[in-house]
Design a protein around this motif. Sequence first.
Motif, PDB file in Angstrom:
ATOM      1  N   PHE A  87      -5.282   6.594  -3.611  1.00  0.00           N
ATOM      2  CA  PHE A  87      -6.802   7.316  -2.899  1.00  0.00           C
ATOM      3  C   PHE A  87      -8.083   6.925  -3.530  1.00  0.00           C
ATOM      4  CE2 PHE A  87      -9.833  10.350  -1.953  1.00  0.00           C
ATOM      5  CZ  PHE A  87      -9.967  10.481  -0.438  1.00  0.00           C
ATOM      6  N   ARG A  88      -8.016   6.944  -4.937  1.00  0.00           N
ATOM      7  CA  ARG A  88      -9.222   6.639  -5.585  1.00  0.00           C
ATOM      8  C   ARG A  88      -9.796   5.236  -5.719  1.00  0.00           C
ATOM      9  NH1 ARG A  88     -11.299   9.854  -9.915  1.00  0.00           N
ATOM     10  NH2 ARG A  88     -10.163  11.866 -10.364  1.00  0.00           N
ATOM     11  N   CYS A  89      -8.552   4.318  -5.487  1.00  0.00           N
ATOM     12  CA  CYS A  89      -8.929   2.802  -5.356  1.00  0.00           C
ATOM     13  C   CYS A  89      -9.647   2.683  -4.102  1.00  0.00           C
ATOM     14  CB  CYS A  89      -7.664   2.284  -5.327  1.00  0.00           C
ATOM     15  SG  CYS A  89      -6.880   2.087  -7.089  1.00  0.00           S
ATOM     16  N   PHE A  90      -9.345   3.334  -2.844  1.00  0.00           N
ATOM     17  CA  PHE A  90     -10.058   3.288  -1.780  1.00  0.00           C
ATOM     18  C   PHE A  90     -11.305   3.790  -1.546  1.00  0.00           C
ATOM     19  CE2 PHE A  90      -5.565   2.334  -0.471  1.00  0.00           C
ATOM     20  CZ  PHE A  90      -5.868   1.038   0.379  1.00  0.00           C
ATOM     21  N   ILE A  91     -11.605   5.014  -2.422  1.00  0.00           N
ATOM     22  CA  ILE A  91     -12.632   5.575  -2.400  1.00  0.00           C
ATOM     23  C   ILE A  91     -14.204   4.776  -2.236  1.00  0.00           C
ATOM     24  CG2 ILE A  91     -14.637   6.957  -3.474  1.00  0.00           C
ATOM     25  CD1 ILE A  91     -12.144   8.575  -4.627  1.00  0.00           C
ATOM     26  N   ARG A 108      -1.152   9.651   2.183  1.00  0.00           N
ATOM     27  CA  ARG A 108       0.063   8.995   1.808  1.00  0.00           C
ATOM     28  C   ARG A 108       0.962   8.812   3.008  1.00  0.00           C
ATOM     29  NH1 ARG A 108       5.029   9.658   0.962  1.00  0.00           N
ATOM     30  NH2 ARG A 108       5.152  12.045   1.534  1.00  0.00           N
ATOM     31  N   ARG A 109       1.235   9.984   3.706  1.00  0.00           N
ATOM     32  CA  ARG A 109       1.989   9.903   4.885  1.00  0.00           C
ATOM     33  C   ARG A 109       1.445   8.907   6.012  1.00  0.00           C
ATOM     34  NH1 ARG A 109       1.606  15.290   4.448  1.00  0.00           N
ATOM     35  NH2 ARG A 109       0.204  15.672   6.482  1.00  0.00           N
ATOM     36  N   MET A 110       0.140   8.838   6.222  1.00  0.00           N
ATOM     37  CA  MET A 110      -0.321   7.912   6.944  1.00  0.00           C
ATOM     38  C   MET A 110      -0.327   6.516   6.401  1.00  0.00           C
ATOM     39  SD  MET A 110      -4.510   7.816   8.093  1.00  0.00           S
ATOM     40  CE  MET A 110      -5.043   7.479   6.335  1.00  0.00           C
ATOM     41  N   ASN A 111      -0.291   6.350   5.444  1.00  0.00           N
ATOM     42  CA  ASN A 111      -0.062   4.958   4.747  1.00  0.00           C
ATOM     43  C   ASN A 111       1.158   4.321   4.930  1.00  0.00           C
ATOM     44  OD1 ASN A 111      -2.914   4.387   4.300  1.00  0.00           O
ATOM     45  ND2 ASN A 111      -2.645   4.830   2.279  1.00  0.00           N
ATOM     46  N   ASN A 112       2.264   5.276   5.038  1.00  0.00           N
ATOM     47  CA  ASN A 112       3.630   4.957   5.260  1.00  0.00           C
ATOM     48  C   ASN A 112       3.946   4.452   6.548  1.00  0.00           C
ATOM     49  OD1 ASN A 112       4.705   5.388   2.780  1.00  0.00           O
ATOM     50  ND2 ASN A 112       4.963   7.487   2.757  1.00  0.00           N
ATOM     51  N   HIS A 113       3.131   4.882   7.544  1.00  0.00           N
ATOM     52  CA  HIS A 113       3.388   4.432   8.938  1.00  0.00           C
ATOM     53  C   HIS A 113       2.384   3.291   9.515  1.00  0.00           C
ATOM     54  CE1 HIS A 113       6.069   7.689   9.147  1.00  0.00           C
ATOM     55  NE2 HIS A 113       5.205   8.450   8.592  1.00  0.00           N
ATOM     56  N   TYR A 114       1.836   2.816   8.615  1.00  0.00           N
ATOM     57  CA  TYR A 114       0.644   1.967   9.262  1.00  0.00           C
ATOM     58  C   TYR A 114       1.437   0.289   9.407  1.00  0.00           C
ATOM     59  CZ  TYR A 114      -4.064   3.788   8.830  1.00  0.00           C
ATOM     60  OH  TYR A 114      -5.071   4.713   9.023  1.00  0.00           O
ATOM     61  N   ARG A 115       0.732  -0.130  10.580  1.00  0.00           N
ATOM     62  CA  ARG A 115       1.399  -1.656  10.825  1.00  0.00           C
ATOM     63  C   ARG A 115       0.281  -2.066  11.735  1.00  0.00           C
ATOM     64  NH1 ARG A 115       6.340  -4.341  10.736  1.00  0.00           N
ATOM     65  NH2 ARG A 115       4.814  -5.862  11.117  1.00  0.00           N
ATOM     66  N   VAL A 135       0.768  -1.137  -0.044  1.00  0.00           N
ATOM     67  CA  VAL A 135      -0.110   0.023   0.223  1.00  0.00           C
ATOM     68  C   VAL A 135       0.875   1.417   0.197  1.00  0.00           C
ATOM     69  CG1 VAL A 135      -1.404   1.452   1.491  1.00  0.00           C
ATOM     70  CG2 VAL A 135      -1.822  -1.053   0.964  1.00  0.00           C
ATOM     71  N   ALA A 136       1.923   1.213   0.859  1.00  0.00           N
ATOM     72  CA  ALA A 136       2.745   2.550   1.041  1.00  0.00           C
ATOM     73  C   ALA A 136       3.348   2.502  -0.348  1.00  0.00           C
ATOM     74  CB  ALA A 136       3.769   2.245   2.255  1.00  0.00           C
ATOM     75  N   LEU A 137       4.072   1.703  -1.014  1.00  0.00           N
ATOM     76  CA  LEU A 137       4.743   1.619  -2.319  1.00  0.00           C
ATOM     77  C   LEU A 137       3.822   2.173  -3.458  1.00  0.00           C
ATOM     78  CD1 LEU A 137       7.451   0.913  -3.921  1.00  0.00           C
ATOM     79  CD2 LEU A 137       6.186  -1.218  -4.565  1.00  0.00           C
ATOM     80  N   LEU A 138       2.629   1.680  -3.294  1.00  0.00           N
ATOM     81  CA  LEU A 138       1.758   2.398  -4.491  1.00  0.00           C
ATOM     82  C   LEU A 138       1.455   3.607  -4.031  1.00  0.00           C
ATOM     83  CD1 LEU A 138      -0.695  -1.000  -4.959  1.00  0.00           C
ATOM     84  CD2 LEU A 138       0.832   0.215  -6.638  1.00  0.00           C
ATOM     85  N   ASN A 139       1.230   3.970  -2.791  1.00  0.00           N
ATOM     86  CA  ASN A 139       0.679   5.460  -2.504  1.00  0.00           C
ATOM     87  C   ASN A 139       1.805   6.349  -2.805  1.00  0.00           C
ATOM     88  OD1 ASN A 139      -1.703   6.565  -1.322  1.00  0.00           O
ATOM     89  ND2 ASN A 139      -0.869   6.682   0.572  1.00  0.00           N
TER      90      ASN A 139
END
Length: 172
Positions: free
Chosen positions: A52-56, A80-87, A40-44
């Motif tokens: 973002f459109r994919c998650f709508i 984008r920043r949020m998805n880079n930190h998710y675990r 997700v982070a890579l794509l984002n």
Amino acid sequence: LSLTLQSAVTKEWLTKKDKEYKAAQIMFHPNVEKFTWKLVALLNNYFPTFTFRCFIPSFSKLSSKEVMLQIDKESIEAVRRMNNHYRSGHGFLIDLVQINQLSSTTLQAVICPTFIMHSKNEGAVPLEHAYFAHSKIEKAELCLLDSWGHLIWLGDKASGVNKKVVSFLHRN
């Protein structure tokens, strides 16, 4: 002491019968979730607007076109920043089990002033959850928003959402 519930799950949500539940069991299994979030982070990072459109459809009942009219570049960058930190580790799977153990009694035990905020266009957590919590929590105030969907702190309605939260906190 007060409580805010924003786009909150407050009763039975996803069950073993739901395809989303089954998919989550695989995608967020502790042995797999690290790779899920990295993908997700890579794509984002490379395609933030596309991602973002994919998650709508998961976050909103509105069309992608309608949502994108309410979303600015700063909001897409925040996602984008949020998805880079998710675990999630074991967390999301624990949530799936525990949320379905939440009862009316649990909500009725909440005695502090509670502010329930939910978008009318929410796509992830049905609006019935907000109404349910409001009916069970004695000192609850329900605030239905005309925001684009699940992430109520993003988009052109975000400043209004923030003002409502601050106002509630000042009153309580």
